[in-house]
Design a protein around this motif. Sequence first.
Motif, PDB file in Angstrom:
ATOM      1  N   ILE A  15       0.855  -1.188   0.000  1.00  0.00           N
ATOM      2  CA  ILE A  15       0.000   0.000   0.000  1.00  0.00           C
ATOM      3  C   ILE A  15       0.900   1.250   0.000  1.00  0.00           C
ATOM      4  O   ILE A  15       1.904   1.282   0.700  1.00  0.00           O
ATOM      5  CB  ILE A  15      -0.921  -0.022   1.239  1.00  0.00           C
ATOM      6  CG1 ILE A  15      -2.158   0.824   1.007  1.00  0.00           C
ATOM      7  CG2 ILE A  15      -0.221   0.444   2.494  1.00  0.00           C
ATOM      8  CD1 ILE A  15      -3.252   0.511   1.978  1.00  0.00           C
ATOM      9  N   PRO A  16       0.571   2.240  -0.825  1.00  0.00           N
ATOM     10  CA  PRO A  16       1.421   3.441  -0.769  1.00  0.00           C
ATOM     11  C   PRO A  16       1.211   4.131   0.577  1.00  0.00           C
ATOM     12  O   PRO A  16       0.082   4.183   1.071  1.00  0.00           O
ATOM     13  CB  PRO A  16       0.895   4.304  -1.923  1.00  0.00           C
ATOM     14  CG  PRO A  16      -0.415   3.718  -2.326  1.00  0.00           C
ATOM     15  CD  PRO A  16      -0.547   2.349  -1.746  1.00  0.00           C
ATOM     16  N   THR A  17       2.247   4.609   1.181  1.00  0.00           N
ATOM     17  CA  THR A  17       2.043   5.293   2.460  1.00  0.00           C
ATOM     18  C   THR A  17       1.856   6.779   2.208  1.00  0.00           C
ATOM     19  O   THR A  17       2.449   7.333   1.294  1.00  0.00           O
ATOM     20  CB  THR A  17       3.232   5.074   3.434  1.00  0.00           C
ATOM     21  OG1 THR A  17       4.420   5.138   2.679  1.00  0.00           O
ATOM     22  CG2 THR A  17       3.131   3.765   4.164  1.00  0.00           C
ATOM     23  N   TYR A  18       1.039   7.396   3.013  1.00  0.00           N
ATOM     24  CA  TYR A  18       0.773   8.833   2.874  1.00  0.00           C
ATOM     25  C   TYR A  18       2.031   9.587   3.273  1.00  0.00           C
ATOM     26  O   TYR A  18       2.566   9.401   4.354  1.00  0.00           O
ATOM     27  CB  TYR A  18      -0.383   9.230   3.797  1.00  0.00           C
ATOM     28  CG  TYR A  18      -0.906  10.627   3.560  1.00  0.00           C
ATOM     29  CD1 TYR A  18      -2.080  10.821   2.864  1.00  0.00           C
ATOM     30  CD2 TYR A  18      -0.218  11.729   4.034  1.00  0.00           C
ATOM     31  CE1 TYR A  18      -2.571  12.098   2.648  1.00  0.00           C
ATOM     32  CE2 TYR A  18      -0.698  13.013   3.814  1.00  0.00           C
ATOM     33  CZ  TYR A  18      -1.873  13.182   3.120  1.00  0.00           C
ATOM     34  OH  TYR A  18      -2.366  14.449   2.898  1.00  0.00           O
ATOM     35  N   GLU A 116      -3.333  12.442  -2.813  1.00  0.00           N
ATOM     36  CA  GLU A 116      -2.631  11.173  -2.641  1.00  0.00           C
ATOM     37  C   GLU A 116      -3.283  10.209  -1.647  1.00  0.00           C
ATOM     38  O   GLU A 116      -2.898   9.040  -1.580  1.00  0.00           O
ATOM     39  CB  GLU A 116      -1.172  11.397  -2.266  1.00  0.00           C
ATOM     40  CG  GLU A 116      -0.942  12.013  -0.921  1.00  0.00           C
ATOM     41  CD  GLU A 116       0.568  12.077  -0.630  1.00  0.00           C
ATOM     42  OE1 GLU A 116       1.001  13.122  -0.147  1.00  0.00           O
ATOM     43  OE2 GLU A 116       1.283  11.103  -0.882  1.00  0.00           O
ATOM     44  N   ALA A 117      -4.266  10.669  -0.912  1.00  0.00           N
ATOM     45  CA  ALA A 117      -4.971   9.746  -0.014  1.00  0.00           C
ATOM     46  C   ALA A 117      -5.910   8.818  -0.791  1.00  0.00           C
ATOM     47  O   ALA A 117      -6.239   7.729  -0.304  1.00  0.00           O
ATOM     48  CB  ALA A 117      -5.773  10.520   1.026  1.00  0.00           C
ATOM     49  N   ILE A 120      -4.724   5.296  -1.330  1.00  0.00           N
ATOM     50  CA  ILE A 120      -4.496   4.608  -0.047  1.00  0.00           C
ATOM     51  C   ILE A 120      -5.824   4.142   0.553  1.00  0.00           C
ATOM     52  O   ILE A 120      -6.000   2.968   0.885  1.00  0.00           O
ATOM     53  CB  ILE A 120      -3.766   5.553   0.939  1.00  0.00           C
ATOM     54  CG1 ILE A 120      -2.412   5.966   0.345  1.00  0.00           C
ATOM     55  CG2 ILE A 120      -3.624   4.911   2.311  1.00  0.00           C
ATOM     56  CD1 ILE A 120      -1.712   7.078   1.106  1.00  0.00           C
ATOM     57  N   ARG A 123      -7.439   1.360  -1.506  1.00  0.00           N
ATOM     58  CA  ARG A 123      -6.783   0.069  -1.280  1.00  0.00           C
ATOM     59  C   ARG A 123      -7.234  -0.532   0.057  1.00  0.00           C
ATOM     60  O   ARG A 123      -7.516  -1.719   0.163  1.00  0.00           O
ATOM     61  CB  ARG A 123      -5.271   0.313  -1.307  1.00  0.00           C
ATOM     62  CG  ARG A 123      -4.425  -0.907  -1.215  1.00  0.00           C
ATOM     63  CD  ARG A 123      -4.322  -1.595  -2.584  1.00  0.00           C
ATOM     64  NE  ARG A 123      -3.250  -2.559  -2.537  1.00  0.00           N
ATOM     65  CZ  ARG A 123      -2.065  -2.388  -3.095  1.00  0.00           C
ATOM     66  NH1 ARG A 123      -1.804  -1.290  -3.778  1.00  0.00           N
ATOM     67  NH2 ARG A 123      -1.147  -3.312  -2.987  1.00  0.00           N
TER      68      ARG A 123
END
Length: 359
Positions: A15-18, A116-117, A120, A123
Motif C-alpha cells: 500500500i502506498p504510504t501517505y 494522494e490519499a 491509499i 486500497r
Amino acid sequence: MSETSPKLRAELEGIPTYKPGKPAAAGGPAAYKLSSNENPYPPLPGVMETVAASASAFNRYPDMACTALTAELAERFGVPASHVATGTGSVGVAQQLLQATSGPGDEVIYAWRSFEAYPIITRISGAASVQVPLTPGDVHDLDAMADAITDRTRLIFVCNPNNPTGTVVRRSELERFLDRVPGDVLVVLDEAYREFIRDTEVPDGVEIYRERRNVCVLRTFSKAYGLAGLRVGFAIAHEPVAAALRKTAVPFGVSQIAQDAAVASLRAEDELIGRVGSLVCERNRVMDALRTQGWTVPETQANFVWLRLGESTVPFAQACEQAGVVVRPFPGEGVRVTIGETEANDIFLKVTEGFRKGV
Ligand SMILES: Cc1ncc(COP(=O)(O)O)c(C=O)c1O
C-alpha cells in the motif's frame, strides 16, 4: 517467541504510504513550510479563547453527534441537519465514504495525479483504483472518467480544485459528466479548497448536491479555516449516504475542542473572508511573477501552485529548502508549493528565477 505473525489483510501489501509535507526543520535553513497546503495565519479571532475553555473539559468524551457544529453547518448551507456528517478531517470522511460504498470486487474512479490519499483509502477498502490521467493541461478528463465507469464502479472522486495541480472543472462540463453517471454510483465532490475559488464558472458543489441524490460534497476546516491540526471536516449528502457516514464514523472521533473551534471559526467569517482574500492576492502575485519569469503554470484556484518539473523536481525542491522554504516534491513529476507568508513566497520566487536562469 513464536515465528508466526498474525494474518493481515492482503490489501495492505504494498500500500502506498501517505507522505505528509515535510516540516520546516528547527534550526535548519528552511524556516517556512510550504509543503502541506496549510494556512499561514494564526487561529481566527475568538478561536483560541474557545479552545482554551473547551480544553478544561477534556476528561469528558466529546458530543458524539457533533450537535452544535452540525446545526451551524445545516443552517449555513440551508440543508437538513440529517444531511450533514462530520468526521476526523475530510480525509476521515472520505475513508468512511469508501467503507460505506466499496469493497473487494468494486471499483473507485479518480483522476491522477490527484489527492494522494485516494489510492491509499481505496486500497484499504479492498476496492480497485481506476486512475484516469489528467489532460495534458493538468485538468480532470471527465469524458475519460465517464468512459471508465463499469458495473463495478461504486464511487468517483472529483477533486475540485485538484490537489496538486490547482486546476478546476467548470459547471457545464461537470453537469455533462454527472448526466453520464448512473444514479447508483456515488460522486464525491472533494472541495477542500472551495473558499479560494474565484472563477465564477466553477460550481458550488452544494448547489449540485441539491439537484442530484448521488452527489456528496466534502469540505474541511483544515485549509481556509486554519484548523488543520484539530482534524475536523464534513460531508453534505442525501439521507442514505449521510446516514451511512454516521454508521461508519469512529465513535467520538471529532474532539470537543475541534467541534467548538469549528463553530467559533464559522462565526468569525468576516475575518476569514479577509484572510482568504489576502491569500488569493498573494496567489495572483506569485502566478504573475512565475509567468513573467517564463514558467508555464496551470491556472490554480487553490492555495498552492504546481510546477511540472519532471526530472528537475528533486533538485528544485532541494534548492528551495536550501533557500529557506520546504515545498512538496512528487519525484519525476513536479512540485506543489503552498501560498504562504509573503516572505516565504518571495524566497520561492527567488529560487524559481534562479532555476530559469540555470543558476
Ligand atoms: C483535496 C483534498 N481533500 C481532502 C484533504 C484532507 O484534508 P483534511 O483531512 O485535513 O480535512 C486534503 C488535504 O490535503 C486535500 O488536499
